[in-house]
Scaffold this motif. Structure first.
Motif, PDB file in Angstrom:
ATOM      1  N   SER A  23       5.510   8.014   2.404  1.00  0.00           N
ATOM      2  CA  SER A  23       5.558   6.574   2.146  1.00  0.00           C
ATOM      3  C   SER A  23       6.913   5.993   2.493  1.00  0.00           C
ATOM      4  O   SER A  23       7.022   4.883   3.028  1.00  0.00           O
ATOM      5  CB  SER A  23       5.239   6.301   0.670  1.00  0.00           C
ATOM      6  OG  SER A  23       3.963   6.798   0.331  1.00  0.00           O
TER       7      SER A  23
ATOM      8  N   VAL B 203       2.077   6.903  -6.795  1.00  0.00           N
ATOM      9  CA  VAL B 203       1.165   8.022  -7.076  1.00  0.00           C
ATOM     10  C   VAL B 203       1.915   9.339  -6.885  1.00  0.00           C
ATOM     11  O   VAL B 203       1.806  10.264  -7.710  1.00  0.00           O
ATOM     12  CB  VAL B 203      -0.069   7.968  -6.154  1.00  0.00           C
ATOM     13  CG1 VAL B 203      -0.909   9.240  -6.323  1.00  0.00           C
ATOM     14  CG2 VAL B 203      -0.913   6.741  -6.448  1.00  0.00           C
ATOM     15  N   GLY B 204       2.682   9.419  -5.796  1.00  0.00           N
ATOM     16  CA  GLY B 204       3.489  10.610  -5.549  1.00  0.00           C
ATOM     17  C   GLY B 204       4.486  10.857  -6.660  1.00  0.00           C
ATOM     18  O   GLY B 204       4.705  12.006  -7.075  1.00  0.00           O
TER      19      GLY B 204
ATOM     20  N   GLY C 269       2.494   1.671  -3.367  1.00  0.00           N
ATOM     21  CA  GLY C 269       1.530   2.202  -4.316  1.00  0.00           C
ATOM     22  C   GLY C 269       1.324   3.701  -4.146  1.00  0.00           C
ATOM     23  O   GLY C 269       1.232   4.450  -5.133  1.00  0.00           O
ATOM     24  N   LEU C 270       1.260   4.150  -2.895  1.00  0.00           N
ATOM     25  CA  LEU C 270       1.106   5.576  -2.619  1.00  0.00           C
ATOM     26  C   LEU C 270       2.321   6.358  -3.109  1.00  0.00           C
ATOM     27  O   LEU C 270       2.188   7.469  -3.641  1.00  0.00           O
ATOM     28  CB  LEU C 270       0.917   5.784  -1.111  1.00  0.00           C
ATOM     29  CG  LEU C 270       0.525   7.200  -0.660  1.00  0.00           C
ATOM     30  CD1 LEU C 270      -0.822   7.596  -1.247  1.00  0.00           C
ATOM     31  CD2 LEU C 270       0.481   7.280   0.872  1.00  0.00           C
ATOM     32  N   ALA C 271       3.499   5.764  -2.959  1.00  0.00           N
ATOM     33  CA  ALA C 271       4.717   6.419  -3.432  1.00  0.00           C
ATOM     34  C   ALA C 271       4.711   6.557  -4.952  1.00  0.00           C
ATOM     35  O   ALA C 271       5.173   7.564  -5.498  1.00  0.00           O
ATOM     36  CB  ALA C 271       5.947   5.635  -2.986  1.00  0.00           C
TER      37      ALA C 271
ATOM     38  N   LEU D 133       0.832  -1.201   0.000  1.00  0.00           N
ATOM     39  CA  LEU D 133       0.000   0.000   0.000  1.00  0.00           C
ATOM     40  C   LEU D 133       0.870   1.257   0.000  1.00  0.00           C
ATOM     41  O   LEU D 133       0.618   2.200  -0.764  1.00  0.00           O
ATOM     42  CB  LEU D 133      -0.926  -0.003   1.222  1.00  0.00           C
ATOM     43  CG  LEU D 133      -1.799   1.243   1.413  1.00  0.00           C
ATOM     44  CD1 LEU D 133      -2.770   1.393   0.236  1.00  0.00           C
ATOM     45  CD2 LEU D 133      -2.567   1.163   2.731  1.00  0.00           C
ATOM     46  N   TRP D 134       1.898   1.265   0.846  1.00  0.00           N
ATOM     47  CA  TRP D 134       2.793   2.423   0.900  1.00  0.00           C
ATOM     48  C   TRP D 134       3.547   2.586  -0.419  1.00  0.00           C
ATOM     49  O   TRP D 134       3.755   3.714  -0.891  1.00  0.00           O
ATOM     50  CB  TRP D 134       3.779   2.280   2.058  1.00  0.00           C
ATOM     51  CG  TRP D 134       3.165   2.423   3.414  1.00  0.00           C
ATOM     52  CD1 TRP D 134       3.176   1.508   4.418  1.00  0.00           C
ATOM     53  CD2 TRP D 134       2.468   3.575   3.933  1.00  0.00           C
ATOM     54  NE1 TRP D 134       2.516   2.002   5.524  1.00  0.00           N
ATOM     55  CE2 TRP D 134       2.082   3.268   5.254  1.00  0.00           C
ATOM     56  CE3 TRP D 134       2.129   4.818   3.407  1.00  0.00           C
ATOM     57  CZ2 TRP D 134       1.374   4.170   6.047  1.00  0.00           C
ATOM     58  CZ3 TRP D 134       1.426   5.725   4.199  1.00  0.00           C
ATOM     59  CH2 TRP D 134       1.056   5.383   5.503  1.00  0.00           C
TER      60      TRP D 134
ATOM     61  N   LEU E 243       4.005  12.860  -0.679  1.00  0.00           N
ATOM     62  CA  LEU E 243       3.564  11.455  -0.650  1.00  0.00           C
ATOM     63  C   LEU E 243       4.757  10.499  -0.658  1.00  0.00           C
ATOM     64  O   LEU E 243       4.757   9.479   0.034  1.00  0.00           O
ATOM     65  CB  LEU E 243       2.661  11.162  -1.848  1.00  0.00           C
ATOM     66  CG  LEU E 243       1.260  11.769  -1.821  1.00  0.00           C
ATOM     67  CD1 LEU E 243       0.497  11.425  -3.093  1.00  0.00           C
ATOM     68  CD2 LEU E 243       0.484  11.278  -0.597  1.00  0.00           C
TER      69      LEU E 243
END
Length: 306
Positions: A279, A133-134, A129-131, A126-127, A275
């Motif tokens: 992350s 996006v960032g 994936g967030l990175a 999850l982290w 982000l």
């Protein structure tokens, strides 16, 4: 002054200085291979003198062939990383290249899971994936903003490739025992110097006095000097403090790019950087994951290849 305060001052100084390396690369006017070659040569000489002073240089001969071989491999990866990162800086700018490069901790986690056969937990994915996006936001390639030209895209690809190679350097360093960090860096620099010499860097006599000045700063300050400061500072600090202070590097790079060249990142890019930082801290400090000693912690190896 307490031991931790000394470490914090050293790490803050080192990370802030690293944020200015892109300025020196651009101002030198040299190609990426030339900059990387002289960084290896000048920084390697400075660090070899430091190892000699510590008595580490003579002990290199007593290292096992396996350790030396792995150190040489990491040196090849490190030199390639520098060439690609400097290419990224020249094509995308200091801020974007530096932010993009900081996807590296997540590559360490993925490579570590593969090399050490570790299972990635859902919260870690999850982290990551967030990175990502960032990263999309920080590079300006999100949604309808995909308007970059070919050179910019090549610069992003070079920077991502550099981050991948640096992740390999980190994984190798994590698995090596019986060799000190200064010894490892000395072998890496010697390897990089010999390797890059085969790719026709600009000769000493073809460089102007100004170019020599910028390259000397990169070698002596950003490499030899920063490494020594990091070697002394990191053992005095806890993992959470290190994890937070390491992000002074991209923050400094963004500021330098704005002040020197007027390259201001947008609100979306700033959000993307946020982000990535969030992350990376989450993965480094293992938020939401039961604490274990794993290869994921390898990302806290001193940023020797930056």
């Amino acid at each position: 002054m307490t031991r931790q305060t000394e470490g914090m001052i050293g790490l803050i100084a080192a990370q802030t200085l690293l944020g200015t390396i892109g300025l020196c690369v651009l101002e030198s006017g040299a190609d990426p291979v030339t900059v990387a070659f002289y960084r290896c040569a000048i920084g390697g000489l400075a660090l070899a003198l430091y190892c000699w002073y510590r008595g580490d240089l003579a002990r290199l001969a007593r290292l096992s062939p396996r350790i030396l071989a792995m150190a040489v491999v990491s040196g090849v990866l490190m030199a390639g990383n520098w060439v690609l990162f400097f290419e990224g800086i020249q094509r995308t700018g200091i801020a974007v290249a530096t932010i993009t490069f900081h996807i590296q901790p997540f590559l360490v986690v993925v490579l570590g899971a593969f090399v050490f056969r570790e299972r990635l937990q859902a919260v870690t994915l999850l982290w990551i994936g967030l990175a990502l996006v960032g990263l999309a936001l920080a590079t300006g390639l999100s949604g309808m903003e995909l308007t970059a030209d070919r050179s910019y895209l090549l610069g992003l690809a070079a920077t991502l490739a550099a981050a991948f190679l640096y992740a390999g350097v980190t994984i190798i360093a994590k698995g090596l025992t019986g060799i000190s960090a200064p010894q490892l860096a000395t072998v890496q620099f010697a390897t990089g110097t010999l390797m890059l010499a085969a790719f026709s860097p600009a000769g000493p006599l073809t460089l102007s006095a100004d170019q020599w000045g910028w390259l000397a700063i990169i070698g002596l300050v950003h490499t030899g000097g920063v490494y020594v400061v990091l070697y002394k500072a990191l053992p005095k600090l806890t993992t959470p403090v290190i994890a937070v202070l390491l992000f002074l590097y991209p923050a400094s790079a963004v500021l330098v790019d704005a002040l020197a060249y007027g390259h201001l990142i947008s609100a979306l890019q700033l959000a993307g950087l946020g982000l990535i930082i969030l992350s990376s801290l989450a993965v480094t400090l293992r938020w939401g994951v039961r604490r274990l000693t794993t290869a994921a912690d390898a990302q806290l190896v001193p940023p020797a290849s930056r």
